[in-house]
Design an enzyme around this catalytic site. Structure first.
Site, PDB file in Angstrom:
ATOM      1  N   GLU A  85     -42.520  24.822   5.027  1.00 35.00           N
ATOM      2  CA  GLU A  85     -41.475  24.411   5.976  1.00 35.00           C
ATOM      3  C   GLU A  85     -42.162  23.959   7.259  1.00 35.00           C
ATOM      4  O   GLU A  85     -43.056  24.653   7.767  1.00 35.00           O
ATOM      5  CB  GLU A  85     -40.532  25.586   6.256  1.00 35.00           C
ATOM      6  CG  GLU A  85     -39.461  25.308   7.286  1.00 35.00           C
ATOM      7  CD  GLU A  85     -38.547  24.162   6.899  1.00 35.00           C
ATOM      8  OE1 GLU A  85     -38.530  23.168   7.654  1.00 35.00           O
ATOM      9  OE2 GLU A  85     -37.885  24.247   5.849  1.00 35.00           O
ATOM     10  N   ASP A 135     -32.842  16.726   2.357  1.00 36.90           N
ATOM     11  CA  ASP A 135     -32.082  15.733   3.106  1.00 36.90           C
ATOM     12  C   ASP A 135     -31.634  14.629   2.149  1.00 36.90           C
ATOM     13  O   ASP A 135     -32.474  13.992   1.498  1.00 36.90           O
ATOM     14  CB  ASP A 135     -32.953  15.150   4.218  1.00 36.90           C
ATOM     15  CG  ASP A 135     -32.157  14.341   5.235  1.00 36.90           C
ATOM     16  OD1 ASP A 135     -31.160  13.700   4.847  1.00 36.90           O
ATOM     17  OD2 ASP A 135     -32.525  14.352   6.427  1.00 36.90           O
ATOM     18  N   LYS A 209     -25.696  30.644   3.030  1.00 45.05           N
ATOM     19  CA  LYS A 209     -24.515  30.565   3.890  1.00 45.05           C
ATOM     20  C   LYS A 209     -23.943  29.158   3.886  1.00 45.05           C
ATOM     21  O   LYS A 209     -22.728  28.956   3.829  1.00 45.05           O
ATOM     22  CB  LYS A 209     -24.883  30.979   5.318  1.00 45.05           C
ATOM     23  CG  LYS A 209     -25.229  32.441   5.489  1.00 45.05           C
ATOM     24  CD  LYS A 209     -25.576  32.751   6.934  1.00 45.05           C
ATOM     25  CE  LYS A 209     -25.959  34.221   7.111  1.00 45.05           C
ATOM     26  NZ  LYS A 209     -26.345  34.518   8.511  1.00 45.05           N
ATOM     27  N   PHE A 210     -24.827  28.186   3.946  1.00 41.16           N
ATOM     28  CA  PHE A 210     -24.431  26.784   3.908  1.00 41.16           C
ATOM     29  C   PHE A 210     -23.657  26.473   2.630  1.00 41.16           C
ATOM     30  O   PHE A 210     -22.627  25.798   2.649  1.00 41.16           O
ATOM     31  CB  PHE A 210     -25.697  25.933   4.003  1.00 41.16           C
ATOM     32  CG  PHE A 210     -25.518  24.484   3.692  1.00 41.16           C
ATOM     33  CD1 PHE A 210     -25.038  23.613   4.658  1.00 41.16           C
ATOM     34  CD2 PHE A 210     -25.853  23.981   2.446  1.00 41.16           C
ATOM     35  CE1 PHE A 210     -24.889  22.264   4.373  1.00 41.16           C
ATOM     36  CE2 PHE A 210     -25.705  22.633   2.162  1.00 41.16           C
ATOM     37  CZ  PHE A 210     -25.222  21.777   3.129  1.00 41.16           C
TER      38      PHE A 210
END
Length: 229
Positions: A85, A135, A209-210
């Site tokens: 990341e 993305d 959570k997303f």
């Protein structure tokens, strides 16, 4: 297996949108990174030395805040997890999760995943690569920036052992179809889906959570799991 590097090296695994570090995240980077972080460098990483053992190895690209990666590591203590990341707040958050759950089977890199895979991960050294919710670059003129492209899939195939798995997940249906078409076109992989398309979410992948928020809004999620031939 050759890669068109002229068309490939400009593709990066991230877009840098880094927010501010919290005090806790900065403390984690200062105190925990020396133990759980893998420093940048040109040489291949000796994973047996890094983890102090031989085990199943899972690489996650773009782990976000790291909560799902930490949960997977906690549930599978005999598996080693490498997380990549570039956003330091996410790295700091994962380090805090490692500390909270007293995990010893996670190591972290804060670099571009494409560069790490090209130079630092040995061929046929991984049992699973997972990329969750990359993305989608949803505008048509940006589709060329999507991470999942034929050259990148070929690179991933080199790093996976025979019988290893590539697990992708997205909540953008158009990107899911793009991923499916790209992987179907690769001779290095076979689809594990009994229907020949998407797979149910496996138990080892926690809901984020997303993702839970998206489910409440009626959004779909598509998992793809392909096996290295």
């Amino acid at each position: 297996m050759n890669i068109d590097t002229d068309n490939f090296r400009h593709i990066r695994s991230f877009v840098r949108r880094e927010g501010r570090l919290t005090l806790a995240q900065q403390r984690a980077l200062n105190e925990l990174w020396p133990r759980f972080g893998i420093a940048s460098g040109p040489e291949p990483i000796d994973l047996d030395s890094v983890f102090g053992r031989q085990a199943m190895r899972v690489l996650e690209i773009g782990f976000g805040n790291g909560e799902s990666l930490a949960a997977m590591a906690a549930a599978a203590p005999y598996t080693d997890f490498i997380g990549i990341e570039v956003h330091r707040p996410g790295v700091g958050h994962l380090l805090l999760q490692i500390e909270q759950h007293e995990l010893s089977n996670v190591r972290v890199l804060c670099e571009d995943a494409v560069e790490v895979l090209e130079t630092r991960i040995n061929d046929a050294s991984l049992d699973r690569v997972q990329i969750f919710f990359p993305d989608p670059w949803h505008k048509a003129r940006h589709h060329k920036r999507r991470l999942i492209q034929p050259a990148f899939v070929s690179l991933l195939a080199r790093k996976l052992r025979s019988g290893g798995h590539l697990h992708l997940a997205t909540d953008w249906e158009h990107y899911a179809q793009h991923m499916l078409d790209t992987l179907r076109a690769s001779t290095a992989f076979s689809n594990t889906s009994p229907c020949g398309d998407y797979c149910p979410r496996p138990e080892y992948r926690p809901l984020t959570k997303f993702e839970r928020r998206g489910q409440r809004l009626g959004h779909g999620v598509w998992d793809l799991i392909f096996e290295r031939r």
